[in-house]
Design a protein around this motif. Sequence first.
Motif, PDB file in Angstrom:
ATOM      1  N   LEU A 135     -64.273  17.764   2.262  1.00  6.33           N
ATOM      2  CA  LEU A 135     -63.457  16.605   2.189  1.00  6.33           C
ATOM      3  C   LEU A 135     -61.895  17.145   2.363  1.00  6.33           C
ATOM      4  N   GLN A 136     -61.703  18.324   2.175  1.00  2.15           N
ATOM      5  CA  GLN A 136     -60.390  18.710   2.216  1.00  2.15           C
ATOM      6  C   GLN A 136     -59.990  19.233   3.682  1.00  2.15           C
ATOM      7  N   CYS A 137     -61.018  19.533   4.549  1.00  2.00           N
ATOM      8  CA  CYS A 137     -61.019  20.198   5.752  1.00  2.00           C
ATOM      9  C   CYS A 137     -61.310  19.217   6.976  1.00  2.00           C
ATOM     10  N   LEU A 138     -62.401  18.591   6.975  1.00  2.00           N
ATOM     11  CA  LEU A 138     -63.033  17.977   7.904  1.00  2.00           C
ATOM     12  C   LEU A 138     -62.313  16.370   8.229  1.00  2.00           C
ATOM     13  N   PRO A 139     -62.437  16.113   9.551  1.00  2.00           N
ATOM     14  CA  PRO A 139     -62.213  14.633   9.963  1.00  2.00           C
ATOM     15  C   PRO A 139     -62.684  13.635   8.971  1.00  2.00           C
ATOM     16  N   GLU A 140     -62.371  12.469   8.822  1.00  2.00           N
ATOM     17  CA  GLU A 140     -62.944  11.396   7.910  1.00  2.00           C
ATOM     18  C   GLU A 140     -64.412  11.194   7.767  1.00  2.00           C
ATOM     19  N   LEU A 141     -64.929  10.918   9.003  1.00  2.00           N
ATOM     20  CA  LEU A 141     -66.310  10.648   9.290  1.00  2.00           C
ATOM     21  C   LEU A 141     -67.068  11.947   9.041  1.00  2.00           C
ATOM     22  N   GLU A 142     -66.884  12.813   9.341  1.00  2.00           N
ATOM     23  CA  GLU A 142     -67.541  14.204   9.272  1.00  2.00           C
ATOM     24  C   GLU A 142     -67.837  14.440   7.751  1.00  2.00           C
ATOM     25  N   ALA A 143     -66.613  14.414   7.213  1.00  2.00           N
ATOM     26  CA  ALA A 143     -66.793  14.785   5.428  1.00  2.00           C
ATOM     27  C   ALA A 143     -67.551  13.469   4.888  1.00  2.00           C
ATOM     28  N   LEU A 144     -67.435  12.404   5.441  1.00  2.00           N
ATOM     29  CA  LEU A 144     -68.036  11.219   4.798  1.00  2.00           C
ATOM     30  C   LEU A 144     -69.612  11.109   4.790  1.00  2.00           C
ATOM     31  N   VAL A 145     -70.106  11.648   6.064  1.00  2.00           N
ATOM     32  CA  VAL A 145     -71.656  11.791   6.151  1.00  2.00           C
ATOM     33  C   VAL A 145     -72.084  12.727   5.374  1.00  2.00           C
ATOM     34  N   MET A 146     -71.587  13.886   5.127  1.00  2.00           N
ATOM     35  CA  MET A 146     -71.929  15.034   4.378  1.00  2.00           C
ATOM     36  C   MET A 146     -72.057  14.432   2.787  1.00  2.00           C
ATOM     37  N   VAL A 147     -71.039  14.061   2.348  1.00  2.00           N
ATOM     38  CA  VAL A 147     -70.910  13.614   0.981  1.00  2.00           C
ATOM     39  C   VAL A 147     -71.947  12.512   0.739  1.00  2.00           C
ATOM     40  N   GLU A 148     -72.036  11.527   1.471  1.00  2.00           N
ATOM     41  CA  GLU A 148     -73.000  10.373   1.406  1.00  2.00           C
ATOM     42  C   GLU A 148     -74.447  10.886   1.443  1.00  2.00           C
ATOM     43  N   CYS A 149     -74.640  11.890   2.258  1.00  2.00           N
ATOM     44  CA  CYS A 149     -76.118  12.343   2.200  1.00  2.00           C
ATOM     45  C   CYS A 149     -76.537  12.741   0.805  1.00  2.00           C
TER      46      CYS A 149
END
Length: 287
Positions: A135-149
Amino acid sequence: MHPRGGTLDHMQPTDFLARHGGVARLAHLRRAGFTRGQIGRAVDSGIMQNPRHGIYRLPQANENFVRAYEANAAVTCISAAEHYALWTLRTPGQPHLAACHRRLEGRVLPHRFSGNISTLHPPVLPLKDVLVHALQCLPELEALVMVECAFGRGDIDLDFLRRLLPGTRNGRASAVLDLVERGSDSLLETVARVLFRRHGFEVRTQVYLAGIGYVDFLLNGCLIVEIDGVGFHLSKPQFKKDIRRNNVGAATGYRVLRYLYEDVLHRPEEMLAQIRLTLATPPRMPC
């Protein structure tokens, strides 16, 4: 003391390594019950390697794990996604490693971590820390898919993550958490949902329609949008089922559009333009 899942009479140091990413510290092997003689014989045989003092590996070891041990660090962020079976939009070009020191080499993307890394086996940060770093490092959508999974599987609580990201300096990370929802079956559905909402469509996800079943999206109450992943239509029964669903949808007054992996991730503007045109075009006059 015996290695998990076996005894010293039946398990070799190489078997132990194979179960843990192909690499371990000497302390891990000794704690598992292996003697220095057993470890030395495995190295002398060429089956196991000792590239650096206190570190033992197999030739096929996870290279990120090896690099983490050599740097007294741990794998984190998008580089830890495979370990936790999280969705990702890309393969990272450089390993993301976390350490409590500042001596990480330039070929890695460094993250700070204040906990005890030396006990981790394999050398991967806990899921909560991996997601915070994403969440602190990646672009928005890349972080989102990891967290949402992780959230969709019930592996993490969003309020817990928010408490780990206090203050205005974590505003961007908090904004990503605001986008997280349950119900997506794939990262493509997550990305598509964000795109549709940001472009002004009224979006309902995983909607049950009589005679059709659940559809991925219902836009503006009349347009069914289905998102098909990489393995789309590899199954003949599924292909037939999808055709029947499309036909029922059209026969009952819905318009139906289907999009593929490439459309969502590589040609989103074309997909969005086609959806706008479909919604703006009135039905043709009856024959």
